[in-house]
Motif scaffolding. Structure first.
Motif, PDB file in Angstrom:
ATOM      1  N   ILE A   8       0.831  -1.203   0.000  1.00 58.73           N
ATOM      2  CA  ILE A   8       0.000   0.000   0.000  1.00 58.73           C
ATOM      3  C   ILE A   8       0.870   1.259   0.000  1.00 58.73           C
ATOM      4  CG2 ILE A   8      -0.188   0.147   2.527  1.00 58.73           C
ATOM      5  CD1 ILE A   8      -3.238   0.879   1.969  1.00 58.73           C
ATOM      6  N   ASN A   9       0.309   2.326  -0.560  1.00 57.68           N
ATOM      7  CA  ASN A   9       0.889   3.662  -0.429  1.00 57.68           C
ATOM      8  C   ASN A   9       0.481   4.216   0.923  1.00 57.68           C
ATOM      9  OD1 ASN A   9       2.149   4.478  -3.026  1.00 57.68           O
ATOM     10  ND2 ASN A   9       0.110   4.078  -3.844  1.00 57.68           N
ATOM     11  N   THR A  10       1.392   4.905   1.568  1.00 56.43           N
ATOM     12  CA  THR A  10       1.071   5.535   2.847  1.00 56.43           C
ATOM     13  C   THR A  10       1.849   6.841   2.970  1.00 56.43           C
ATOM     14  OG1 THR A  10       0.990   5.225   5.245  1.00 56.43           O
ATOM     15  CG2 THR A  10       2.841   4.215   4.091  1.00 56.43           C
ATOM     16  N   THR A  11       1.339   7.739   3.792  1.00 56.35           N
ATOM     17  CA  THR A  11       2.060   8.977   4.072  1.00 56.35           C
ATOM     18  C   THR A  11       2.978   8.739   5.275  1.00 56.35           C
ATOM     19  OG1 THR A  11       0.355   9.764   5.593  1.00 56.35           O
ATOM     20  CG2 THR A  11       0.103  10.368   3.260  1.00 56.35           C
ATOM     21  N   ASP A  13       2.752  10.009   8.117  1.00 48.39           N
ATOM     22  CA  ASP A  13       1.977   9.878   9.350  1.00 48.39           C
ATOM     23  C   ASP A  13       0.996   8.702   9.286  1.00 48.39           C
ATOM     24  OD1 ASP A  13       0.456  11.284   7.488  1.00 48.39           O
ATOM     25  OD2 ASP A  13      -0.419  12.651   8.945  1.00 48.39           O
ATOM     26  N   GLY A  14       1.201   7.793   8.332  1.00 47.16           N
ATOM     27  CA  GLY A  14       0.455   6.547   8.294  1.00 47.16           C
ATOM     28  C   GLY A  14      -0.882   6.589   7.592  1.00 47.16           C
ATOM     29  N   CYS A  15      -1.244   7.714   6.994  1.00 45.02           N
ATOM     30  CA  CYS A  15      -2.523   7.793   6.294  1.00 45.02           C
ATOM     31  C   CYS A  15      -2.442   6.958   5.013  1.00 45.02           C
ATOM     32  CB  CYS A  15      -2.874   9.235   5.959  1.00 45.02           C
ATOM     33  SG  CYS A  15      -4.464   9.382   5.108  1.00 45.02           S
ATOM     34  N   CYS A  16      -3.442   6.130   4.810  1.00 48.69           N
ATOM     35  CA  CYS A  16      -3.435   5.263   3.631  1.00 48.69           C
ATOM     36  C   CYS A  16      -4.691   5.463   2.784  1.00 48.69           C
ATOM     37  CB  CYS A  16      -3.254   3.810   4.038  1.00 48.69           C
ATOM     38  SG  CYS A  16      -4.342   3.260   5.355  1.00 48.69           S
ATOM     39  N   HIS A  17      -5.258   6.656   2.835  1.00 50.71           N
ATOM     40  CA  HIS A  17      -6.421   6.965   2.012  1.00 50.71           C
ATOM     41  C   HIS A  17      -5.938   7.407   0.637  1.00 50.71           C
ATOM     42  CE1 HIS A  17     -10.091   8.965   0.614  1.00 50.71           C
ATOM     43  NE2 HIS A  17     -10.695   8.127   1.429  1.00 50.71           N
ATOM     44  N   HIS A  18      -6.605   6.945  -0.401  1.00 53.23           N
ATOM     45  CA  HIS A  18      -6.156   7.248  -1.763  1.00 53.23           C
ATOM     46  C   HIS A  18      -6.264   8.733  -2.114  1.00 53.23           C
ATOM     47  CE1 HIS A  18     -10.481   6.822  -2.346  1.00 53.23           C
ATOM     48  NE2 HIS A  18     -10.339   7.492  -3.471  1.00 53.23           N
ATOM     49  N   GLU A  19      -6.956   9.528  -1.325  1.00 52.20           N
ATOM     50  CA  GLU A  19      -7.068  10.958  -1.597  1.00 52.20           C
ATOM     51  C   GLU A  19      -6.254  11.791  -0.609  1.00 52.20           C
ATOM     52  OE1 GLU A  19     -11.257  11.738  -1.630  1.00 52.20           O
ATOM     53  OE2 GLU A  19     -11.536  10.776  -3.573  1.00 52.20           O
ATOM     54  N   GLU A  27       7.539   6.786 -11.727  1.00 57.09           N
ATOM     55  CA  GLU A  27       8.405   5.816 -11.062  1.00 57.09           C
ATOM     56  C   GLU A  27       7.621   4.900 -10.118  1.00 57.09           C
ATOM     57  OE1 GLU A  27      12.739   5.798  -8.864  1.00 57.09           O
ATOM     58  OE2 GLU A  27      11.432   7.527  -8.543  1.00 57.09           O
ATOM     59  N   SER A  28       6.716   5.471  -9.326  1.00 55.06           N
ATOM     60  CA  SER A  28       5.947   4.632  -8.403  1.00 55.06           C
ATOM     61  C   SER A  28       4.989   3.722  -9.158  1.00 55.06           C
ATOM     62  CB  SER A  28       5.205   5.470  -7.358  1.00 55.06           C
ATOM     63  OG  SER A  28       4.219   6.276  -7.947  1.00 55.06           O
ATOM     64  N   TYR A 140       4.946  -7.218   4.449  1.00 57.05           N
ATOM     65  CA  TYR A 140       4.320  -5.893   4.453  1.00 57.05           C
ATOM     66  C   TYR A 140       5.182  -4.994   3.580  1.00 57.05           C
ATOM     67  CZ  TYR A 140       1.678  -7.577   8.472  1.00 57.05           C
ATOM     68  OH  TYR A 140       0.849  -8.295   9.304  1.00 57.05           O
ATOM     69  N   GLU A 141       4.568  -4.356   2.605  1.00 58.79           N
ATOM     70  CA  GLU A 141       5.297  -3.505   1.679  1.00 58.79           C
ATOM     71  C   GLU A 141       4.623  -2.134   1.657  1.00 58.79           C
ATOM     72  OE1 GLU A 141       6.842  -4.082  -2.813  1.00 58.79           O
ATOM     73  OE2 GLU A 141       4.752  -4.614  -2.444  1.00 58.79           O
ATOM     74  N   PHE A 142       5.374  -1.124   2.086  1.00 60.50           N
ATOM     75  CA  PHE A 142       4.831   0.220   2.166  1.00 60.50           C
ATOM     76  C   PHE A 142       5.626   1.147   1.260  1.00 60.50           C
ATOM     77  CE2 PHE A 142       4.480  -1.540   6.597  1.00 60.50           C
ATOM     78  CZ  PHE A 142       3.157  -1.915   6.484  1.00 60.50           C
ATOM     79  N   LEU A 143       4.930   1.881   0.411  1.00 61.04           N
ATOM     80  CA  LEU A 143       5.563   2.931  -0.361  1.00 61.04           C
ATOM     81  C   LEU A 143       5.226   4.212   0.400  1.00 61.04           C
ATOM     82  CD1 LEU A 143       5.691   3.190  -4.196  1.00 61.04           C
ATOM     83  CD2 LEU A 143       5.822   5.160  -2.706  1.00 61.04           C
ATOM     84  N   VAL A 144       6.188   4.689   1.176  1.00 62.18           N
ATOM     85  CA  VAL A 144       5.974   5.809   2.090  1.00 62.18           C
ATOM     86  C   VAL A 144       6.261   7.113   1.353  1.00 62.18           C
ATOM     87  CG1 VAL A 144       6.579   6.821   4.313  1.00 62.18           C
ATOM     88  CG2 VAL A 144       6.667   4.323   4.012  1.00 62.18           C
ATOM     89  N   GLN A 145       5.211   7.918   1.220  1.00 66.20           N
ATOM     90  CA  GLN A 145       5.304   9.187   0.500  1.00 66.20           C
ATOM     91  C   GLN A 145       5.749  10.303   1.452  1.00 66.20           C
ATOM     92  OE1 GLN A 145       4.761   9.492  -2.749  1.00 66.20           O
ATOM     93  NE2 GLN A 145       4.016   7.422  -3.099  1.00 66.20           N
TER      94      GLN A 145
END
Length: 189
Positions: A8-11, A13-19, A27-28, A140-145
């Motif tokens: 999942i993509n996440t910020t 601060d852990g927010c994982c909402h698509h908006e 690249e991503s 667990y795979e996180f793409l941290v923005q």
């Protein structure tokens, strides 16, 4: 047994909402396309399935919509063609290369994991939380923005017990995003 990976993509601060201000970039999207190609099948809950279908299903015309950038097409084609399993107690049927998963969640996912192959890929928010609580997620795979959202659903919010992880991959993208991949660590005895 094929592993189950939560991606999942996440910020920050852990927010994982698509908006949450996590716009896709070339690249991503290339990264997610490659990761999805490695999966035998995608596993979604109802909400994620319907959201992904509305955005990435090939239109009946066969032509991708005008809003889609050329570099998004490989992702769209990969997800459109992928085998999908949808966990839902409210949907009566699914299509888009999908099958409904019903009954006991733990048993159903264990059966899918027992099948031969390279692995299963799960996205979303609610279903991964249930799978993590059942101890069924192997990676667990996180793409941290590099974004602080300050609102929205957060990653695995409500997890019943702490899960110990070990880092297996870290990759920085040109955008400042960081890919972090962990696997469930053995519980010390």
């Amino acid at each position: 047994m094929r592993p189950l990976r939560y991606s999942i993509n996440t910020t920050l601060d852990g927010c994982c909402h698509h908006e949450a201000g996590i716009p896709p970039d070339e690249e991503s999207m290339r990264y997610w396309t490659t990761e999805m190609e490695r999966a035998d099948a995608l596993l979604f809950g109802r909400t994620t399935y319907q959201m992904m279908e509305s955005a990435w299903r090939r239109p009946d015309t066969g032509t991708w919509p005008d809003w889609m950038e050329e570099w998004e097409v490989p992702f769209a084609e990969t997800i459109d063609q992928a085998k999908k399993y949808v966990v839902s107690s409210t949907l009566n049927d699914v299509d888009w290369n999908a099958e409904l998963v019903r009954g006991d969640l733990g048993e159903a996912i264990q059966q899918l994991k027992q099948e031969p192959g390279e692995g299963l890929w799960v996205g979303g928010v609610t279903l991964p939380l249930a799978l993590a609580d059942l101890g069924l997620i192997d990676e667990y795979e996180f793409l941290v923005q590099p974004v602080l959202a300050g609102h929205g659903p957060t990653l695995l919010s409500g997890l019943r017990e702490r899960i110990q992880l070990e880092l297996v991959e870290r990759r920085e993208l040109r955008s400042g995003a960081v890919v972090l991949r962990y696997r469930s660590a053995p519980v010390p005895v």
